[in-house]
Design an enzyme around this catalytic site. Sequence first.
Site, PDB file in Angstrom:
ATOM      1  N   GLU A 158      44.484  89.328   9.430  1.00  0.00           N
ATOM      2  CA  GLU A 158      44.305  90.624   8.778  1.00  0.00           C
ATOM      3  C   GLU A 158      42.865  90.844   8.311  1.00  0.00           C
ATOM      4  O   GLU A 158      42.575  90.947   7.112  1.00  0.00           O
ATOM      5  CB  GLU A 158      45.265  90.764   7.589  1.00  0.00           C
ATOM      6  CG  GLU A 158      46.727  90.836   7.982  1.00  0.00           C
ATOM      7  CD  GLU A 158      47.657  91.068   6.799  1.00  0.00           C
ATOM      8  OE1 GLU A 158      48.787  91.511   7.022  1.00  0.00           O
ATOM      9  OE2 GLU A 158      47.245  90.787   5.648  1.00  0.00           O
ATOM     10  N   GLU A 310      54.081  90.120  11.901  1.00  0.00           N
ATOM     11  CA  GLU A 310      54.660  89.968  10.567  1.00  0.00           C
ATOM     12  C   GLU A 310      55.556  91.155  10.240  1.00  0.00           C
ATOM     13  O   GLU A 310      55.231  92.304  10.551  1.00  0.00           O
ATOM     14  CB  GLU A 310      53.568  89.894   9.488  1.00  0.00           C
ATOM     15  CG  GLU A 310      52.728  88.646   9.486  1.00  0.00           C
ATOM     16  CD  GLU A 310      51.750  88.641   8.323  1.00  0.00           C
ATOM     17  OE1 GLU A 310      52.003  89.361   7.326  1.00  0.00           O
ATOM     18  OE2 GLU A 310      50.732  87.943   8.412  1.00  0.00           O
TER      19      GLU A 310
END
Length: 660
Positions: A158, A310
């Site tokens: 991320e 995710e």
Amino acid sequence: MPGRAGPTLADVTRGRILYGGDYNPEQWPEEVWHEDVRLMKDAGVNSVTLGVFSWSKIEPRPGERDFGWLDRLMDLMHGNGVGVVLATPTASPPPWMGHLHPDTLPRDEDGRTEWWGGRQHFSHSSATYRRYAAAVTEDLAARYAGHPALTLWHVNNEYCTYDWGDEAAARFRAWLRDRYGTLDALNTAWGTAFWSQGYGDWAEVLPPRRAHYLKNPAQVLDFKRFTSDMLLECCTAERDIVRRHTPHVPVTTNFMPLWAGQDAWRWAEEEDVVSVDLYPDPRDPLGAQHGALVQDMTRSQARGPWMLMEQAAGPVNWRGVNHPKPRGLNRLWSLQAVARGADAVCYFQWRQSRQGAEKFHSAMVGHAGEQGRTYQEVKQLGADLARIAPHVSGGRITAGVAVLHDWHSWWAGDQEARPSREVDYPRVLGAWHRALWQAHLTTDFAHPEHDLSAYRMVVVPQLYLLTDAAVDNLLAYVRGGGTLVCGFLTGVADQDDRVRPGGMDARLRALFGIRTLHEWWPLEAGEGVACEGLRGTLWSEELEPDGTADETIPYRGGELDGLPAVLRKGRAWYVSTLPEPRALRALLTRVAGEAGVRPVLDGLPDRVEAVRRGGLLFLLNHGREPVTVDVPGAHHDLLTGAAVTGRLTLGRHGAAVLRS
């Protein structure tokens, strides 16, 4: 576009759907690892991600390496038939790095240091950080290049850091030199004649730090471009290292959905596998539509199957109130991702942490353990995915509609001193996508400079900034027989955020039949504007038509009475307001029908989603009550094994995957 060369997700899946999630066994005694493996096998888990945030474990002191624990884990996973997505640990540097090398820590726009103790505390421009990141990545790749458990590389995690510090400032100046060449060109692009901002020396140029009043918007736009590029440099540096050791192993890094800091179109071209993290709010009545938007966008960036890196098995931990997922919703939203192109369904994380900042974030194995509802639902989903995987893995989705989206336009439009703070780009984008989703029109996303010829209909919810190449592309698309629908505030500025003469590109005005755009008339929050047959929200415009439009929908009442709210000239439509949801859906449904785009299935009940992937029809009930769906023909439900002829009942949050 041509397909990507090199290894792909299909090389990893081989007819399966990857199922699993982030696994952080360094947080647990080793005896727990063997219990984890047993539970993984029971749940049908075939993939785990190791090494995310493990830098201090791998390199406890500068230059030291501790791989023994990871060796044992890699062997344990392989011995039990679980593949490993191995992450470079570089998203969270060890405390010793910031302590010894303060230059690796980012600074905010006020010059304050962001210290260690959380995560993502690194400066993307720091040469020291990049050197340490390359070294640990090099050693990790060299050690596990030949390990049979390794299936995929996951670089960092991320990417989401900004930095206004001195080293970032130096890199920003170098980036600007590459972009513009001379200070004269920079001053022209930034419009520095305004407010006496002209630069006479490169040393005077800084990131857009805290200012007394409004910042230069072109400078802010370039800083966002620069930040995306610097983060991408960090990513590709690590990617190149692992590729050199394992050219046969695909590489990914996980996007955050609709995050403003990355030009994901550009990033996606640097990945073998495109992956995303997706966390809709289970209490949001539009959560399923948000999921569909992100899934459509990710599939379009991947140009095929993609990876859900995710999601949450239950509640997250960052909202004001963190609600669990009702029974069945985790399964439903996971199947939605598969329906829209995912060949990997993964979670953060496998086992719920007992300590640390995310101990209240759910996991596949929660604090309730094996007997908990969450794990039992995870087991059911694993069985479902195993049933459908041979029939769906690798399957493609064909869309008749493209929604255009561009990060540079977002960056330019989402700044201070604009006509309305109520105009939120993601909200506008979501409203238009929702109308298409509710109409069951299969939708891709595309960049405004992409080849659009494969689509019968192209929708532009809002593109404030359009390059000349993008404008030419839209004109060519319409000339070629395509149907174009544009929303308000489109084509206002060029690539330097310079307002085009007339407030809209002249070529676009001619395309839509607009002589003059006199004024923008933004609306207050909750305010509406009456139009013939519909009600507009958020925005309106004072347009003078040039008499060439084939159809108009006028404003009714108020200052704009009688002026066109919507114009159609041939196959080009311009919508100068944001119609209320039902009206926007009706308009786009009508235009799609005229363009030859048909819904996946007619007559579907509200809250039921239909998607075709390959030869399969996915039916998803996003409601809490059972519904009956008419399904012409004879089918076989892969989830239940039942024959389906004519009609099908879907229970609360129910799903069916039909094969004819």
